[in-house]
Design an enzyme around this catalytic site. Sequence first.
Site, mmCIF file in Angstrom:
data_model
loop_
_atom_site.group_PDB
_atom_site.id
_atom_site.type_symbol
_atom_site.label_atom_id
_atom_site.label_comp_id
_atom_site.label_asym_id
_atom_site.label_seq_id
_atom_site.Cartn_x
_atom_site.Cartn_y
_atom_site.Cartn_z
ATOM 1 N N ASN A 313 0.807 -1.219 0.000
ATOM 2 C CA ASN A 313 0.000 0.000 0.000
ATOM 3 C C ASN A 313 0.845 1.277 0.000
ATOM 4 O OD1 ASN A 313 0.850 0.440 2.674
ATOM 5 N ND2 ASN A 313 -0.943 -0.587 3.531
ATOM 6 N N ILE A 314 0.154 2.414 0.037
ATOM 7 C CA ILE A 314 0.816 3.720 -0.093
ATOM 8 C C ILE A 314 1.788 3.989 1.055
ATOM 9 C CG2 ILE A 314 -1.082 4.728 -1.424
ATOM 10 C CD1 ILE A 314 -1.944 6.204 1.167
ATOM 11 N N CYS A 374 -7.648 -2.207 -6.759
ATOM 12 C CA CYS A 374 -6.924 -2.322 -5.490
ATOM 13 C C CYS A 374 -7.961 -2.063 -4.408
ATOM 14 C CB CYS A 374 -5.735 -1.366 -5.434
ATOM 15 S SG CYS A 374 -6.071 0.322 -5.989
ATOM 16 N N SER A 375 -7.772 -1.056 -3.567
ATOM 17 C CA SER A 375 -8.808 -0.723 -2.587
ATOM 18 C C SER A 375 -9.804 0.260 -3.190
ATOM 19 C CB SER A 375 -8.173 -0.140 -1.318
ATOM 20 O OG SER A 375 -7.323 -1.095 -0.716
ATOM 21 N N GLY A 377 -9.024 2.028 -6.167
ATOM 22 C CA GLY A 377 -8.891 2.048 -7.621
ATOM 23 C C GLY A 377 -8.257 3.297 -8.188
ATOM 24 N N TRP A 378 -7.452 4.011 -7.371
ATOM 25 C CA TRP A 378 -6.825 5.223 -7.923
ATOM 26 C C TRP A 378 -5.314 5.270 -7.717
ATOM 27 C CZ3 TRP A 378 -10.950 7.832 -4.543
ATOM 28 C CH2 TRP A 378 -10.635 7.724 -3.191
ATOM 29 N N ASP A 379 -4.715 4.231 -7.128
ATOM 30 C CA ASP A 379 -3.260 4.193 -6.942
ATOM 31 C C ASP A 379 -2.641 3.019 -7.706
ATOM 32 O OD1 ASP A 379 -2.862 6.462 -5.212
ATOM 33 O OD2 ASP A 379 -3.838 5.327 -3.620
ATOM 34 N N ARG A 420 -1.584 12.907 -2.504
ATOM 35 C CA ARG A 420 -0.333 12.140 -2.539
ATOM 36 C C ARG A 420 0.908 13.040 -2.548
ATOM 37 N NH1 ARG A 420 -3.397 9.101 -0.872
ATOM 38 N NH2 ARG A 420 -4.362 7.316 -1.913
#
Length: 606
Positions: A313-314, A374-375, A377-379, A420
């Site tokens: 993850n981020i 993903c969670s 849908g933007w990373d 981000r």
Amino acid sequence: MASASIPVYNRSNNPLENSSSQNASRESLKMEPLAVTLLPGEERVIDKDIMYICPFSGPVKGKVFITNYRLYFKSADADPSVTLNVPLGAIGRVEKMGGASSRGENSYGLDITCKDMRNLRFALKQEGHSRRDIFDILFRYAFPLSHGLLLFAYLSQEKYEENGWSVYKPMEEFRRQGLPTDKWRITFINDSYELCDTYPTILVVPFKATEEDLRKVSTFRSRGRIPVLSWIHRENQAVICRCSQPLVGMSGKRNKDDERYLDVIREANGTAKLTIYDARPSVNAVANKATGGGYEGDDTYQNAELVFLDIHNIHVMRESLKKLKDIVYPNVEESHWLSSLESTHWLEHIKLVLSGAIQVADKISGGNSVVVHCSDGWDRTAQLTSLAMLMLDSHYRTLRGFQVLLEKEWISFGHKFASRIGHGDKNHADQDRSPIFVQFIDCVWQMTKQFPTAFEFNERLLMTILDHLFSCRFGTFLYNCESARDTNEVRSKTVSLWSLVNSDSTSYLNPFYTPESSRVLYPVASMRHLELWVTYYIRWNPRIRQQQSPVEQRYMELLALRDEYLKKLEELQLTDSSPNSSHLSNSSAPNTASPTQHITHLHTPF
């Protein structure tokens, strides 16, 4: 272990020549003795005598200029001259160093942490609170949104020949892909951002799905980000769809509309199974159930195959880049270079992202449609879809096509650039900060290294994109989604980065580019074939310079030689066609060859 590029020491007499010239070329500035040519709309705010604590050559006296766009420092009497040119948008943190009672030389001043892999330290005299004014001004202009000010992009008055906002037109891009078809239609259901406020207004969905179906599916997908088409294969009609996780939760909720919708996607190109690529590690996907998320279980999505890609993850990516910065700035410890690099896990993450994109591209090439999420849908989703499309579609490997790819998969589909990167925001500890887009550009760079003739653009384009990801000079990467950009009138009130790039496109072209329309690229995603992008991550160290490829150097020499020959040929042809030369040729012997017949044509073989 990866074949990481070992830094090469630059033994030039001018240790800062490399970094300062890069700064100048990047901003296209003409340096003046103690100042810098300002951009249209840029205004000087304060000048101050200061000591720059250079990590490479020690304390340097000089003057710092702060404008509403940049921090510029020029040494007073150092030989060679030391300059710094830092867009304020690239500053992530400003702190006071030392206090009134601090002892020791140069112990009182400012510490500046930048987002572009460097830190700056300035020292001032302790008496009279000499740093108060510069600290307040720097803090105010580096973080304008935290002080009720406009980002510089709204103050800039730059003009360019090209309008970068016209690069991406969704309908044109969908038509280029061959859409709509009898299986896929274009919908404007999100025209007012009512279906999903982080999606674009124009979407491509299965022909069989009604508007009511889309509304029902949106209630079962995180943030309403339903599965929509990103790309379609012209020959086999397999598609890449992107979305967010289903809202399964701890109780294992089901949604018949969502299950049926995914089955309609599968039926559109007639395959037995629809492959769903979940970018997360499986343990994270299970953990997301506790917060209402989850994944598509085999028991409920019976015609689907779920594959976890194990991309972290981020927060993991943020810490990984922080560790990388620690080992490359200010000093690179060469004796432990490989083990230090391995301990950051940065290249390991690059490998996992590339490996996931390869799986997506391979499945599409085999004629099977895929859904990627993903969670939210933007990373990770944006990383996977855009890299897979770069592998599959040569159009995206052109200079303008790559711009379209970024506008489409990252900007219009709501990668949270503001969160981000933290544009203009003083909250440096915000847990939403993460280098997801930097990581994607690194993956693109890895591909350009493995396929040096497949991309029309060069490394300079990638570095320019990352520089202006932070700079806030252009509106391209501002805000989190299309609806926020509309609200803040980005297109009408700011300039696009592509205006700069396309007004000087030759600077961003790869001389080795060879168009191959049907070629699918499969990079090798093993640690042995991945390299650290030294030219970007370690560019601020003046002692380290990436050596130019001998082949590239020879090619550039041949191009220069060719241009010289063509110029001489043109001059001779002009001379030959003039009245005087005509008279001379008439009086000469009939068998004498004209000057142009003696020209040897230079061919540059590959």
